[in-house]
Motif scaffolding. Sequence first.
Motif, PDB file in Angstrom:
ATOM      1  N   MET A  34       0.821  -1.200   0.000  1.00  9.85           N
ATOM      2  CA  MET A  34       0.000   0.000   0.000  1.00  9.85           C
ATOM      3  C   MET A  34       0.856   1.250   0.000  1.00  9.85           C
ATOM      4  N   TYR A  36       0.325   5.230   1.241  1.00  7.76           N
ATOM      5  CA  TYR A  36      -0.503   6.197   1.934  1.00  7.76           C
ATOM      6  C   TYR A  36       0.120   7.585   1.797  1.00  7.76           C
ATOM      7  N   GLN A  38       0.180  11.289   3.779  1.00  3.91           N
ATOM      8  CA  GLN A  38      -0.124  11.888   5.080  1.00  3.91           C
ATOM      9  C   GLN A  38       0.250  13.356   5.055  1.00  3.91           C
ATOM     10  N   ARG A  41      -0.149  16.695  10.445  1.00  4.26           N
ATOM     11  CA  ARG A  41      -1.143  16.632  11.517  1.00  4.26           C
ATOM     12  C   ARG A  41      -2.448  15.954  11.082  1.00  4.26           C
ATOM     13  N   LYS A  42      -2.360  15.103  10.065  1.00  2.18           N
ATOM     14  CA  LYS A  42      -3.526  14.350   9.618  1.00  2.18           C
ATOM     15  C   LYS A  42      -3.207  12.860   9.675  1.00  2.18           C
ATOM     16  N   GLY A  43      -4.254  12.036   9.570  1.00  3.38           N
ATOM     17  CA  GLY A  43      -4.047  10.600   9.507  1.00  3.38           C
ATOM     18  C   GLY A  43      -3.642  10.151   8.112  1.00  3.38           C
ATOM     19  N   PRO A  44      -3.054   8.962   7.995  1.00  9.42           N
ATOM     20  CA  PRO A  44      -2.697   8.433   6.670  1.00  9.42           C
ATOM     21  C   PRO A  44      -3.939   8.214   5.812  1.00  9.42           C
ATOM     22  N   LEU A  46      -5.189   6.334   2.287  1.00  6.97           N
ATOM     23  CA  LEU A  46      -4.790   5.324   1.312  1.00  6.97           C
ATOM     24  C   LEU A  46      -4.849   5.889  -0.104  1.00  6.97           C
ATOM     25  N   LEU A  88       3.909   7.255   2.695  1.00  5.10           N
ATOM     26  CA  LEU A  88       4.308   6.083   3.455  1.00  5.10           C
ATOM     27  C   LEU A  88       3.951   4.822   2.697  1.00  5.10           C
ATOM     28  N   LEU A 101      -0.606  -3.928   9.320  1.00  8.44           N
ATOM     29  CA  LEU A 101       0.267  -3.266   8.372  1.00  8.44           C
ATOM     30  C   LEU A 101       1.631  -3.027   8.991  1.00  8.44           C
ATOM     31  N   TRP A 103       4.932  -0.686   8.321  1.00  7.21           N
ATOM     32  CA  TRP A 103       5.085   0.588   7.645  1.00  7.21           C
ATOM     33  C   TRP A 103       6.542   0.948   7.387  1.00  7.21           C
ATOM     34  N   GLY A 104       6.764   1.717   6.320  1.00  5.82           N
ATOM     35  CA  GLY A 104       8.028   2.402   6.133  1.00  5.82           C
ATOM     36  C   GLY A 104       8.018   3.703   6.929  1.00  5.82           C
TER      37      GLY A 104
ATOM     38  N   TYR B  35      -3.161   2.228  15.865  1.00  7.58           N
ATOM     39  CA  TYR B  35      -1.759   2.350  15.521  1.00  7.58           C
ATOM     40  C   TYR B  35      -1.201   3.550  16.277  1.00  7.58           C
ATOM     41  N   LYS B  42       8.425   5.219  12.704  1.00  9.35           N
ATOM     42  CA  LYS B  42       7.426   4.588  11.853  1.00  9.35           C
ATOM     43  C   LYS B  42       6.078   4.462  12.553  1.00  9.35           C
ATOM     44  N   VAL B  43       5.035   4.363  11.765  1.00 11.70           N
ATOM     45  CA  VAL B  43       3.733   3.976  12.293  1.00 11.70           C
ATOM     46  C   VAL B  43       3.832   2.520  12.756  1.00 11.70           C
ATOM     47  N   PHE B  91      -3.447   6.623  16.134  1.00  9.35           N
ATOM     48  CA  PHE B  91      -4.410   6.599  15.041  1.00  9.35           C
ATOM     49  C   PHE B  91      -5.362   5.421  15.209  1.00  9.35           C
ATOM     50  N   PHE B 105      -8.322   5.765   8.146  1.00 17.72           N
ATOM     51  CA  PHE B 105      -7.697   6.264   9.361  1.00 17.72           C
ATOM     52  C   PHE B 105      -8.348   7.556   9.841  1.00 17.72           C
ATOM     53  N   GLY B 106      -8.383   7.730  11.148  1.00 15.22           N
ATOM     54  CA  GLY B 106      -8.780   8.996  11.733  1.00 15.22           C
ATOM     55  C   GLY B 106      -7.644   9.993  11.698  1.00 15.22           C
ATOM     56  N   GLN B 107      -7.932  11.182  12.189  1.00 10.99           N
ATOM     57  CA  GLN B 107      -6.951  12.271  12.164  1.00 10.99           C
ATOM     58  C   GLN B 107      -5.874  12.105  13.223  1.00 10.99           C
TER      59      GLN B 107
END
Lengths: 113, 114
Positions: A34, A36, A38, A41-44, A46, A88, A101, A103-104, B35, B42-43, B91, B105-107
């Motif tokens: 995947m 993503y 970002q 200050r926001k979520g990832p 897709l 990401l 998941l 993540w990188g 997460y 990293k996440v 998250f 995902f949420g903020q």
Amino acid sequence: QKEVEQDPGPLSVPEGAIVSLNCTYSNSAFQYFMWYRQYSRKGPELLMYTYSSGNKEDGRFTAQVDKSSKYISLFIRDSQPSDSATYLCAMSAGAGNNRKLIWGLGTSLAVNP
Amino acid sequence: EPEVTQTPSHQVTQMGQEVILRCVPISNHLYFYWYRQILGQKVEFLVSFYNNEISEKSEIFDDQFSVERPDGSNFTLKIRSTKLEDSAMYFCASSQQGAATEAFFGQGTRLTVV
């Protein structure tokens, strides 16, 4: 060796450039790949996902997976200032319905007008 | 467009205090995730939740952490006794069919432990 490696950048390009973002991985069990986006200050969010090897295109975005090299790429054509964000990569092994998941680190991209 | 909502956006707490981070997943989703992302790192996966029970958890998700779906809409993450190293963005994500590919995902909630 880390499971997923991604150059954090930052990467700075002029508007209209083709951008190439990449990740390498070590776990041959990964099957879902995947990308993503970002914003600060926001979520990832897709962008695209690919199952196994091959290419996938969606508008200005193309995702490529080379499982033999354990290497994935995201290309952005005709980049725009609004593409400025952190990108990401994330992967999962695909066992069961609750695939976590991996993540990188994310690559910070700035597209300059 | 449906979205995952997280509250609060920023929480400051003293070390040793309990915190509850709240999430409202997308209404027809059945799979829920937490997460976290420590600044500059990293996440990281914490936990997945389905059918009112934990499906999978990471080594980070120790006895100090718990999740709950107290009603039909909320999904919470509780940290019982916060440590400085718990400071991170948390998250929440949800998906309809459980495939990680379609998770929304949420903020995020920025947790600062002082």
